[in-house]
Motif scaffolding. Structure first.
Motif, PDB file in Angstrom:
ATOM      1  N   TRP A  44       0.815  -1.229   0.000  1.00 18.06           N
ATOM      2  CA  TRP A  44       0.000   0.000   0.000  1.00 18.06           C
ATOM      3  C   TRP A  44       0.840   1.267   0.000  1.00 18.06           C
ATOM      4  O   TRP A  44       0.313   2.355  -0.035  1.00 18.06           O
ATOM      5  CB  TRP A  44      -0.939  -0.003   1.193  1.00 18.06           C
ATOM      6  CG  TRP A  44      -0.230  -0.009   2.503  1.00 18.06           C
ATOM      7  CD1 TRP A  44       0.265  -1.102   3.151  1.00 18.06           C
ATOM      8  CD2 TRP A  44       0.083   1.114   3.315  1.00 18.06           C
ATOM      9  NE1 TRP A  44       0.870  -0.724   4.314  1.00 18.06           N
ATOM     10  CE2 TRP A  44       0.767   0.632   4.449  1.00 18.06           C
ATOM     11  CE3 TRP A  44      -0.155   2.489   3.194  1.00 18.06           C
ATOM     12  CZ2 TRP A  44       1.227   1.476   5.450  1.00 18.06           C
ATOM     13  CZ3 TRP A  44       0.306   3.322   4.201  1.00 18.06           C
ATOM     14  CH2 TRP A  44       0.992   2.817   5.314  1.00 18.06           C
ATOM     15  N   PHE A  45       2.151   1.137   0.026  1.00 17.12           N
ATOM     16  CA  PHE A  45       2.918   2.378   0.062  1.00 17.12           C
ATOM     17  C   PHE A  45       4.029   2.392  -0.985  1.00 17.12           C
ATOM     18  O   PHE A  45       5.143   2.810  -0.737  1.00 17.12           O
ATOM     19  CB  PHE A  45       3.475   2.638   1.462  1.00 17.12           C
ATOM     20  CG  PHE A  45       3.620   4.095   1.755  1.00 17.12           C
ATOM     21  CD1 PHE A  45       2.481   4.894   1.889  1.00 17.12           C
ATOM     22  CD2 PHE A  45       4.861   4.692   1.863  1.00 17.12           C
ATOM     23  CE1 PHE A  45       2.597   6.251   2.128  1.00 17.12           C
ATOM     24  CE2 PHE A  45       4.988   6.051   2.103  1.00 17.12           C
ATOM     25  CZ  PHE A  45       3.853   6.834   2.236  1.00 17.12           C
ATOM     26  N   ARG A  46       3.709   1.893  -2.156  1.00 14.14           N
ATOM     27  CA  ARG A  46       4.663   1.986  -3.263  1.00 14.14           C
ATOM     28  C   ARG A  46       3.835   2.160  -4.522  1.00 14.14           C
ATOM     29  O   ARG A  46       2.917   1.380  -4.772  1.00 14.14           O
ATOM     30  CB  ARG A  46       5.493   0.709  -3.315  1.00 14.14           C
ATOM     31  CG  ARG A  46       6.688   0.831  -4.199  1.00 14.14           C
ATOM     32  CD  ARG A  46       7.779  -0.135  -3.796  1.00 14.14           C
ATOM     33  NE  ARG A  46       8.968   0.126  -4.590  1.00 14.14           N
ATOM     34  CZ  ARG A  46       9.642  -0.833  -5.209  1.00 14.14           C
ATOM     35  NH1 ARG A  46       9.248  -2.087  -5.124  1.00 14.14           N
ATOM     36  NH2 ARG A  46      10.714  -0.539  -5.912  1.00 14.14           N
ATOM     37  N   VAL A  47       4.147   3.185  -5.282  1.00 11.50           N
ATOM     38  CA  VAL A  47       3.379   3.446  -6.491  1.00 11.50           C
ATOM     39  C   VAL A  47       3.540   2.282  -7.459  1.00 11.50           C
ATOM     40  O   VAL A  47       4.650   1.787  -7.662  1.00 11.50           O
ATOM     41  CB  VAL A  47       3.847   4.759  -7.156  1.00 11.50           C
ATOM     42  CG1 VAL A  47       3.151   4.966  -8.493  1.00 11.50           C
ATOM     43  CG2 VAL A  47       3.595   5.934  -6.235  1.00 11.50           C
ATOM     44  N   ARG A  48       2.432   1.848  -8.036  1.00  7.18           N
ATOM     45  CA  ARG A  48       2.505   0.754  -8.991  1.00  7.18           C
ATOM     46  C   ARG A  48       2.820   1.324 -10.370  1.00  7.18           C
ATOM     47  O   ARG A  48       1.953   1.929 -11.015  1.00  7.18           O
ATOM     48  CB  ARG A  48       1.159   0.010  -9.038  1.00  7.18           C
ATOM     49  CG  ARG A  48       1.247  -1.308  -9.799  1.00  7.18           C
ATOM     50  CD  ARG A  48      -0.110  -1.894 -10.011  1.00  7.18           C
ATOM     51  NE  ARG A  48      -0.870  -1.109 -10.976  1.00  7.18           N
ATOM     52  CZ  ARG A  48      -2.168  -1.280 -11.185  1.00  7.18           C
ATOM     53  NH1 ARG A  48      -2.845  -2.152 -10.508  1.00  7.18           N
ATOM     54  NH2 ARG A  48      -2.798  -0.535 -12.089  1.00  7.18           N
TER      55      ARG A  48
END
Lengths: 293, 254, 325
Positions: free
Chosen positions: B116-120
Motif C-alpha cells: 500500500w505504500f509503493r506506487v505501482r
C-alpha cells in the motif's frame, strides 16, 4: 415507571407521535420507492408546509382548516416546480446526482425560510374544534393528539388501498420493478414521476401543517424531521407502506418512552435501533429487495 | 480411473423462493477435461456456473474441489484456489484502461495485493508489467493497452473478459458464453486462442454456438429443466434424438 | 517533476507567513485543515466509491478527544495528536465493522446513523463534552514545552502534516492496494471474481479515511481553540462531501480545491450576508447538474483538449516506447 396509567399515557403519546412520523415519512417513502430518488429536501418541504400554514393562520388570520388545504397545495406546487426545472435534468445522471441535488435544495430552502420567517421559534395553535381534551382510563389526553392518530390511520389505509387495489397502484408498483414495462403499457413514465413527486410534496406539506401545533416551528426543524423520517424509512424497508407504518409506530413509541425514561440517550437509542436493523436486515423490517441504484 | 477428480458435485439443488432451478445435479470432472454445457434458455446453466464459482450457494448438496469441501466458500476464495470464471455479459472495469484491468489480476498473483505504500508503475514492478505485456501481445490487445475499456468494441471487450480469466492462473476455467454476440471472425479467433491453452487446464464452457462447443469439448452435459439430461461424448450427443428434440428445435440456437 | 512540485509547495508554505497577513494565514490554515478532512473522505467517496454522510463523526471524535486530552492530561501536541488520532482510529475500527456489511444507499444511511449517534452522545453528555455549549477552555497547544500561541505556529504544524498526508495519500492511491480500491468502485463483483476479498479492502479504506478525518479534527482544535457540537452534526458531513464533489472526487487536488473554494467563499460571503447556505446550495446544484466531474475534472478536460496534438499522452507513451524497442 410508576404505574400502569403512566405507561398508557406514554403509549398514547408515542402512538400519536408515531402517526405524525408516518404522515411525514410516507411521502418520502413513496418518492423513493417509485422514483428511486432519496429526497433529502423532503424535510424542507415539510417545513415549508408548516411555515405557509403559519402565515395563513397567524399572519393572515384564516382558520386552521384553510391552512390545511392551502399549505399542502402550495408545497405541491413548489414540488412541481422543483421536479420540472431541476430534478428531471438529473434522471439521466443517476441516483447519486439526484440525492445530491435534493441535498443542495435543502440548503437553499433552509435559508429562504429563515429569510421569510426569521429564526425565532413559532407556533400554531390547535384548531378550536380539537383544542379540548378527553379522558381515557382516568387520564386526560389532548383531543388533537387523538385526532392525529386517526388521521394517520386513515392515510395509511388510503395509501395501502391505492397501492394495492387501484390501477394507479398497479402502475406505481410496476414502476418500482420495471419502468420499461410501464412504457409498454402506454403510460407516460415521465408523467407518473412528476405526479408521484408532487404527491410526495403534498404529503410533506400536509405533515407540516398537522405537526405544527405539536412540534412547533424553529430553524433546523427540517433537518431533525428529515433525519427521523430517514430512520423510519430505513427501519420499515424501502417501498413498503406497511413497513413504513410499522416503523413509524415503533420509532414514535420508542422515542417517547426513551425520552421519559432515559432522556440522556433517547436519540442514541433510535439511531442504534436503525443501525441494528440495517445490519440484521439490510432491507428493513418489511422491505423487499430493491435493485440498487 | 487413475486420476482423482478435480471437481465433484454431489446432489446439488438450487431454489429461488418456490422455484427450483437446479434439481439434484451430480457429476465429476477429471483434471484436463474439456466439458461443454448446453441446454435451452432457462435450463439453469448460468445458475449452475454461479454455484460452482461461489457467486451463489446451493440450497442442498456439496461441491468438492481437489478433495476439499468448498460448498460454503465465498467466490474470491475459490478464485484463489484456481476456480476462475468469465462472465456472460462483459463485466469489466469499464472506466479503467485495459492494462489496469489486467494488472489488477496479475498483481494479486505477484503477491502485491497488500502493498500500500509503493506506487505501482513500470519502474517499481518490472516483472509485473512484463507479464502484462506478454499477455496483451498474445491476445492481440497490445495496441489498445492504454485505452479505456468502455471505448473499445464489443468484440475487444469480450477478448479482455477471457484474457482476464486466463491471467488469473486458473486450474479450472469456467467460460460463460465466451463468443456471445461476436462476429464469425472474432469467434474463430477466440476458438483458436482457447485451443492454444495448455492441455492440462480443465475447462467448462457454456455456449450457444454449437460449433464452438463441438469443436472444443470432449464431453458434453445437457441441462434441461434443471436436470442433467445427458452426459456423454459430443458424437453421441449430436445424434441423440431427445437432445435434438428439445434443444435443436428451439429458437436462438445457430 | 513530482518532486519539483512538492519542493515548490514546501517553499511556498514555508515562506507564506513572511508575506501574508495573519488573517490570510489563518484562512490558509483553515483551508488546509478542511482539505485534509476532504482528502480523507475522498479515499472513501472518490477512490472506493462509498458515499458517506457521516464523516463528521470522525472529525468530531478527533477534535473532542484532543480537546479533552488537552484539558485533562497535557496540551503537548504529540499527546493530543496521538490521542485524538487513536480515538478516531478505534471509532473507525468499530463503526467500520458494521458499515462494511452494506452498500450504496444503505451505506450512506448507516454512516449517517452512526454519526448522529455520536452527535447525540456529545450533545447530551453535558458533563464531559459541555453539551450544546461546546467544549471550551481548551489550553493552547504546545510543542516540547513551547506554547504555540501564534497562528503562524499552528499554520506550520498544519502545513507540515498536510504536505506529508498529501504525498502519502498520493502514493497510497497509486499503490497496488489503492488500485484495488478503485477497482471496487468500478465493479466490485469483478474484483471478487479476481480473487479479492473486497470487504476487507473496503474496511481498511474506511478505517484509514476515518483516522485521517480524526486527524483533521485534532488540527481544528488547535486552530479554533473551541469545539461545538455542530462540528459533529450531519451538515458538517454534508459540507465536506460537497467540498469533495465540487473539487473533483477521485482526484488528489480536487478535494483541496473544493475545500479552498468553500472556505474562501464562506469567508467572503459572510461579510455581506448570512445567506451562506443558500449560496452553497446554489453552487452545489450547479455543479451536480452541469459540472459533475468537479473543478479539477473541468480543468483537466479543457487542458487536455487544448494540449491534444501538442504533447503525447504520457500513459500511451510508455507502452509505445516498449513496442518500438
Amino acid at each position: 415507571m410508576d404505574n400502569i396509567e403512566t405507561i398508557i399515557a406514554q403509549f398514547i403519546n408515542g402512538l400519536s407521535y408515531g402517526m405524525l412520523l408516518f404522515v411525514i415519512t410516507c411521502g418520502l417513502a413513496l418518492v423513493f420507492g417509485i422514483l428511486g430518488v432519496l429526497n433529502l429536501a423532503h424535510g424542507s418541504l415539510y417545513m415549508m408546509g408548516a411555515y405557509v400554514a403559519y402565515s395563513i393562520t397567524v399572519s393572515f388570520g384564516f382558520s386552521f382548516w384553510v391552512a390545511l388545504i392551502i399549505a399542502p397545495l402550495t408545497v405541491a406546487v413548489l414540488a412541481l416546480i422543483i421536479e420540472r426545472t431541476l430534478l428531471h435534468t438529473t434522471y439521466k445522471l443517476g441516483h447519486l446526482s439526484q440525492v445530491l441535488l435534493t441535498f443542495g435544495l435543502a440548503y437553499i430552502l433552509h435559508d429562504l425560510a429563515k429569510l421569510v420567517w426569521g429564526a425565532n421559534v413559532l407556533s400554531i395553535s390547535v384548531p378550536s374544534l380539537f383544542s379540548g381534551s378527553v379522558s381515557i382510563l382516568g387520564q386526560t389526553f389532548p383531543l388533537y393528539r387523538l385526532i392525529v392518530i386517526g388521521v394517520g390511520l386513515v392515510l395509511a389505509i388510503g395509501l395501502w388501498w391505492i397501492q394495492n387495489k387501484t390501477r394507479w397502484g398497479a402502475i406505481i408498483r410496476a414502476g418500482l420493478s420495471d419502468s420499461e414495462m410501464i412504457g409498454a403499457l402506454g403510460v407516460n413514465i415521465r408523467f407518473v414521476f412528476t405526479v408521484v413527486f408532487v404527491l410526495g410534496g403534498f404529503l410533506a406539506g400536509f405533515g407540516g401543517v398537522i405537526a405544527a401545533p405539536i412540534l412547533g416551528l424553529y430553524p433546523d426543524m427540517e433537518f431533525q424531521t428529515l433525519i427521523l423520517a430517514l430512520v423510519v424509512l430505513v427501519i420499515g424497508g424501502l417501498g413498503s407502506i406497511t413497513g413504513t407504518f410499522t416503523a413509524a409506530i415503533i420509532v414514535g413509541v420508542l422515542e417517547t418512552f426513551g425520552r421519559y425514561l432515559v432522556p440522556e440517550i433517547s436519540m442514541f437509542i433510535i439511531f442504534a435501533l436503525m443501525a441494528v436493523i440495517l445490519i440484521w436486515r439490510p432491507h428493513g423490517l418489511l422491505g423487499k429487495q430493491v435493485t440498487e441504484g | 480411473m487413475s486420476t482423482r477428480s478435480i471437481l465433484e458435485v454431489n446432489h446439488i439443488n438450487k431454489r429461488f423462493g418456490g422455484l427450483e432451478i437446479l434439481k439434484d445435479i451430480s457429476f465429476q470432472v477429471q483434471p484436463g477435461e474439456r466439458i461443454g454445457i448446453i441446454g435451452p434458455n432457462g435450463a439453469g446453466k448460468t445458475t449452475f456456473f454461479n454455484l460452482l464459482t461461489g457467486d451463489l450457494t446451493p440450497s442442498q448438496g456439496t461441491i468438492t474441489y481437489q478433495g476439499k469441501d468448498v460448498t460454503d466458500e465465498p467466490n474470491y476464495q475459490r478464485t484463489r484456489r484456481g476456480i476462475v470464471r468469465t462472465f456472460q455479459k462483459n463485466n469489466l472495469l469499464d472506466n479503467l484502461t485495459v492494462l489496469d484491468n489486467l494488472l489488477l489480476v496479475l498483481q494479486r498473483k505477484h503477491g502485491l495485493k497488500n502493498t500500500w505504500f509503493r506506487v505501482r508503475n513500470e519502474k517499481n514492478y518490472e516483472a509485473l508489467y512484463e507479464e502484462a505485456e506478454e499477455l496483451l501481445e498474445t491476445w492481440g490487445l497490445y495496441p489498445v493497452s492504454n485505452k479505456i475499456v468502455k471505448n473499445l468494441s464489443y468484440g475487444e471487450q469480450r477478448q479482455i473478459e477471457i484474457m482476464l480469466g486466463i491471467a488469473t492462473d486458473p486450474e479450472i476455467l469456467l467460460l460463460d458464453e465466451p463468443t456471445a454476440g461476436m462476429s464469425q471472425t472474432e469467434t474463430d479467433e477466440i476458438v483458436r486462442l482457447l485451443d492454444d491453452l495448455p492441455k492440462d487446464l480443465t475447462i467448462m464452457i457454456v455456449e450457444h454456438d454449437l460449433d464452438v462447443i463441438f469443436g472444443l469439448a470432449e464431453r458434453i452435459l445437457v441441462l434441461h429443466e434443471g436436470y442433467i439430461m445427458n452426459d456423454d461424448t459430443p458424437e453421441t450427443i449430436r445424434h441423440d434424438a431427445r437432445v435434438n428434440d428439445i434443444y435443436m428445435g428451439k429458437k436462438g440456437v445457430s | 517533476m513530482t518532486y519539483l512540485k512538492f519542493g515548490i509547495a514546501v517553499l511556498l508554505f514555508g515562506a507564506a507567513p513572511f508575506f501574508l497577513a495573519s488573517f490570510h494565514i489563518s484562512l490558509l490554515t483553515e483551508i488546509l485543515i478542511l482539505a485534509i478532512f476532504a482528502l480523507s473522505l475522498n479515499i472513501l467517496v472518490g477512490y472506493t466509491g462509498l458515499v458517506s454522510l457521516g464523516h463528521a463523526a470522525f472529525f468530531g471524535a478527533g477534535a473532542y478527544a484532543a480537546g479533552l486530552i488537552g484539558q485533562h492530561v497535557s496540551a503537548e501536541i504529540i499527546t493530543t495528536l496521538l490521542g485524538g488520532v487513536l480515538v478516531s482510529f478505534m471509532l473507525a475500527l468499530v463503526v467500520g465493522i458494521f458499515c462494511m456489511k452494506v452498500n450504496g444507499f444503505y451505506f450512506l444511511m448507516l454512516t449517517l446513523a452512526f454519526s448522529q449517534m455520536i452527535y447525540s452522545f456529545i450533545y447530551q453528555s453535558t458533563t464531559w463534552t459541555g453539551g450544546s455549549n461546546g467544549l471550551t477552555g481548551i489550553p493552547t497547544p504546545s510543542l516540547l514545552g513551547l506554547e504555540l500561541s501564534n497562528i503562524v505556529w499552528v499554520f506550520y504544524v498544519t502545513a507540515i502534516l498536510f504536505l506529508l498526508l498529501y504525498a502519502g495519500i498520493s502514493i497510497f492511491v497509486k499503490s497496488p492496494f489503492g488500485r484495488v480500491l478503485v477497482g471496487i468502485k468500478e465493479n466490485e463483483t469483478r474484483l471478487k471474481s479476481m480473487g479479492y476479498n473486497t470487504k476487507i479492502y473496503r474496511y481498511v479504506a474506511f478505517v484509514i479515511s476515518g483516522t485521517l478525518g480524526g486527524l483533521s479534527g485534532v488540527l481544528f482544535t488547535y486552530f479554533n481553540g473551541f469545539i461545538a457540537p455542530t462540528n459533529v452534526y450531519w451538515t458538517m458531513s454534508g459540507t465536506v462531501l460537497i467540498m469533495v464533489l465540487i473539487g473533483g472526487a477521485g482526484t488528489m487536488i480536487g478535494p483541496v480545491l473544493g475545500a479552498a473554494l468553500i472556505v474562501i467563499l464562506e469567508t467572503v460571503i459572510a461579510t455581506y450576508t448570512d445567506m451562506w447556505m443558500l449560496l452553497l446550495g446554489v453552487i452545489f446544484i450547479f455543479f451536480v447538474i452541469f459540472l459533475p466531474e468537479g473543478i479539477y475534472g473541468v480543468w483537466q478536460r479543457s487542458t487536455r483538449k487544448w494540449l491534444k496534438g501538442k504533447i503525447p499522452q504520457p500513459e500511451l507513451k510508455k507502452v509505445d516506447r516498449e513496442k518500438v524497442s
